[in-house]
Design a protein around this motif. Structure first.
Motif, mmCIF file in Angstrom:
data_model
loop_
_atom_site.group_PDB
_atom_site.id
_atom_site.type_symbol
_atom_site.label_atom_id
_atom_site.label_comp_id
_atom_site.label_asym_id
_atom_site.label_seq_id
_atom_site.Cartn_x
_atom_site.Cartn_y
_atom_site.Cartn_z
ATOM 1 N N ASP A 16 -8.344 -55.587 -2.008
ATOM 2 C CA ASP A 16 -9.610 -54.878 -1.919
ATOM 3 C C ASP A 16 -10.215 -54.649 -3.306
ATOM 4 O OD1 ASP A 16 -11.677 -53.592 -0.561
ATOM 5 O OD2 ASP A 16 -10.755 -51.630 -0.876
ATOM 6 N N ALA A 17 -9.357 -54.426 -4.298
ATOM 7 C CA ALA A 17 -9.854 -54.221 -5.659
ATOM 8 C C ALA A 17 -10.486 -55.488 -6.209
ATOM 9 C CB ALA A 17 -8.718 -53.762 -6.568
ATOM 10 N N ASP A 18 -9.912 -56.654 -5.857
ATOM 11 C CA ASP A 18 -10.503 -57.910 -6.313
ATOM 12 C C ASP A 18 -11.888 -58.111 -5.701
ATOM 13 O OD1 ASP A 18 -8.249 -58.477 -7.795
ATOM 14 O OD2 ASP A 18 -7.328 -59.711 -6.223
ATOM 15 N N GLN A 19 -12.019 -57.801 -4.422
ATOM 16 C CA GLN A 19 -13.316 -57.930 -3.771
ATOM 17 C C GLN A 19 -14.341 -56.996 -4.393
ATOM 18 O OE1 GLN A 19 -14.337 -60.073 -1.480
ATOM 19 N NE2 GLN A 19 -12.345 -61.065 -1.489
ATOM 20 N N ARG A 20 -13.919 -55.781 -4.710
ATOM 21 C CA ARG A 20 -14.823 -54.807 -5.304
ATOM 22 C C ARG A 20 -15.280 -55.275 -6.689
ATOM 23 N NH1 ARG A 20 -11.853 -50.772 -4.257
ATOM 24 N NH2 ARG A 20 -10.661 -50.834 -6.154
ATOM 25 N N ASP A 21 -14.370 -55.886 -7.441
ATOM 26 C CA ASP A 21 -14.708 -56.350 -8.778
ATOM 27 C C ASP A 21 -15.682 -57.517 -8.732
ATOM 28 O OD1 ASP A 21 -11.391 -55.783 -10.160
ATOM 29 O OD2 ASP A 21 -13.099 -54.434 -9.898
ATOM 30 N N ARG A 22 -15.657 -58.298 -7.684
ATOM 31 C CA ARG A 22 -16.564 -59.437 -7.579
ATOM 32 C C ARG A 22 -17.953 -59.041 -7.119
ATOM 33 N NH1 ARG A 22 -13.108 -63.156 -4.022
ATOM 34 N NH2 ARG A 22 -11.163 -62.654 -5.014
ATOM 35 N N ARG A 23 -18.121 -57.889 -6.497
ATOM 36 C CA ARG A 23 -19.420 -57.521 -5.937
ATOM 37 C C ARG A 23 -20.146 -56.446 -6.737
ATOM 38 N NH1 ARG A 23 -17.499 -56.850 0.111
ATOM 39 N NH2 ARG A 23 -16.270 -55.344 -0.994
ATOM 40 N N VAL A 94 -18.888 -43.249 -1.893
ATOM 41 C CA VAL A 94 -18.637 -42.214 -2.887
ATOM 42 C C VAL A 94 -17.154 -41.955 -3.136
ATOM 43 C CG1 VAL A 94 -18.647 -40.143 -1.444
ATOM 44 C CG2 VAL A 94 -19.619 -40.054 -3.698
ATOM 45 N N ARG A 95 -16.324 -42.168 -2.166
ATOM 46 C CA ARG A 95 -14.911 -41.838 -2.337
ATOM 47 C C ARG A 95 -14.074 -43.025 -2.792
ATOM 48 N NH1 ARG A 95 -17.232 -38.564 0.857
ATOM 49 N NH2 ARG A 95 -16.694 -36.379 1.030
ATOM 50 N N ARG A 96 -14.715 -44.105 -3.123
ATOM 51 C CA ARG A 96 -13.997 -45.266 -3.621
ATOM 52 C C ARG A 96 -14.003 -45.259 -5.140
ATOM 53 N NH1 ARG A 96 -16.340 -50.071 0.160
ATOM 54 N NH2 ARG A 96 -15.618 -49.255 2.130
ATOM 55 N N PRO A 97 -13.019 -45.876 -5.761
ATOM 56 C CA PRO A 97 -13.003 -45.942 -7.223
ATOM 57 C C PRO A 97 -14.212 -46.724 -7.747
ATOM 58 C CG PRO A 97 -10.914 -46.732 -6.306
ATOM 59 C CD PRO A 97 -11.828 -46.473 -5.165
ATOM 60 N N GLY A 98 -14.679 -46.348 -8.908
ATOM 61 C CA GLY A 98 -15.813 -47.037 -9.525
ATOM 62 C C GLY A 98 -17.158 -46.455 -9.166
ATOM 63 N N GLN A 99 -17.193 -45.227 -8.671
ATOM 64 C CA GLN A 99 -18.458 -44.616 -8.262
ATOM 65 C C GLN A 99 -19.423 -44.497 -9.430
ATOM 66 O OE1 GLN A 99 -18.219 -40.549 -7.084
ATOM 67 N NE2 GLN A 99 -20.363 -40.416 -6.565
ATOM 68 N N GLY A 100 -18.924 -44.129 -10.595
ATOM 69 C CA GLY A 100 -19.801 -43.972 -11.754
ATOM 70 C C GLY A 100 -20.458 -45.276 -12.157
ATOM 71 N N MET A 101 -19.698 -46.357 -12.142
ATOM 72 C CA MET A 101 -20.252 -47.664 -12.507
ATOM 73 C C MET A 101 -21.278 -48.132 -11.479
ATOM 74 S SD MET A 101 -20.624 -50.030 -14.538
ATOM 75 C CE MET A 101 -19.389 -50.431 -15.720
#
Length: 181
Positions: A16-23, A94-101
């Motif tokens: 899931d972290a890889d998918q988040r980093d790609r989007r 909002v509750r996922r990591p990377g909200q600030g970015m």
């Protein structure tokens, strides 16, 4: 001694972290792309463009002084709606990591999208608008008079995201510590 090549060619399952980093770039690119539609909507709805909101023939001339303020308000209103919509989309993550970015990229994308909307509206007026004598008289025709009308999208995105996060945290019950029992 060596691993068979069939094991080397197996795909590693994406986490899931890889998918988040790609989007991550979508939070920047989607507002810019939607700025195209907002720019066309601005020209269709605003006085001096097709003037679909009021239909007042006195405001149809892009160089008319009476249509300047309503023209800016139409763009500001469209950008305000886009900012609120962006913030609601951000709130679901909002509750996922990377909200600030994500929030930073959405605000930056909103600013870029507002600039794109402004330029697309001007381009639509040049392509499809009536040929006016505005250039000869010194008036600019269909344009934005106040650059502050571009700020509602990033401003609303930041403010509504902050408020939704704040209300979400206020409604959250504190977790009981294991030592309290």
């Amino acid at each position: 001694m060596t691993k068979p090549t069939s094991n080397l060619l197996e795909a590693v399952p994406a986490t899931d972290a890889d998918q988040r980093d790609r989007r991550w770039w979508l939070w920047l690119a989607a507002p810019v792309a939607s700025g195209i539609g907002l720019g066309l909507a601005w020209w269709l709805l605003a006085p001096g463009g097709l003037n679909l909101i009021s239909g007042n023939s006195a405001l149809a001339d892009p160089s008319a002084a009476a249509g300047r303020f309503p023209r800016d308000l139409v763009l500001a209103g469209l950008l305000l709606l886009a900012g609120c919509f962006t913030a609601v989309l951000l709130d679901s993550k909002v509750r996922r990591p990377g909200q600030g970015m994500r929030t930073f990229l959405a605000v930056l994308g909103g600013l870029a999208g507002a600039l794109v909307a402004w330029q697309v509206g001007l381009l639509a007026a040049q392509w499809w608008g009536p040929a006016s004598s505005a250039a000869a008289s010194g008036n600019e025709g269909f344009t934005l008079r106040s650059m502050a009308a571009l700020l509602p999208w990033p401003g609303a995105t930041a403010l509504v995201t902050f408020l939704l996060t704040l209300f979400g945290l206020m409604g959250k019950q504190p977790e009981a510590s294991p030592d309290a029992r």
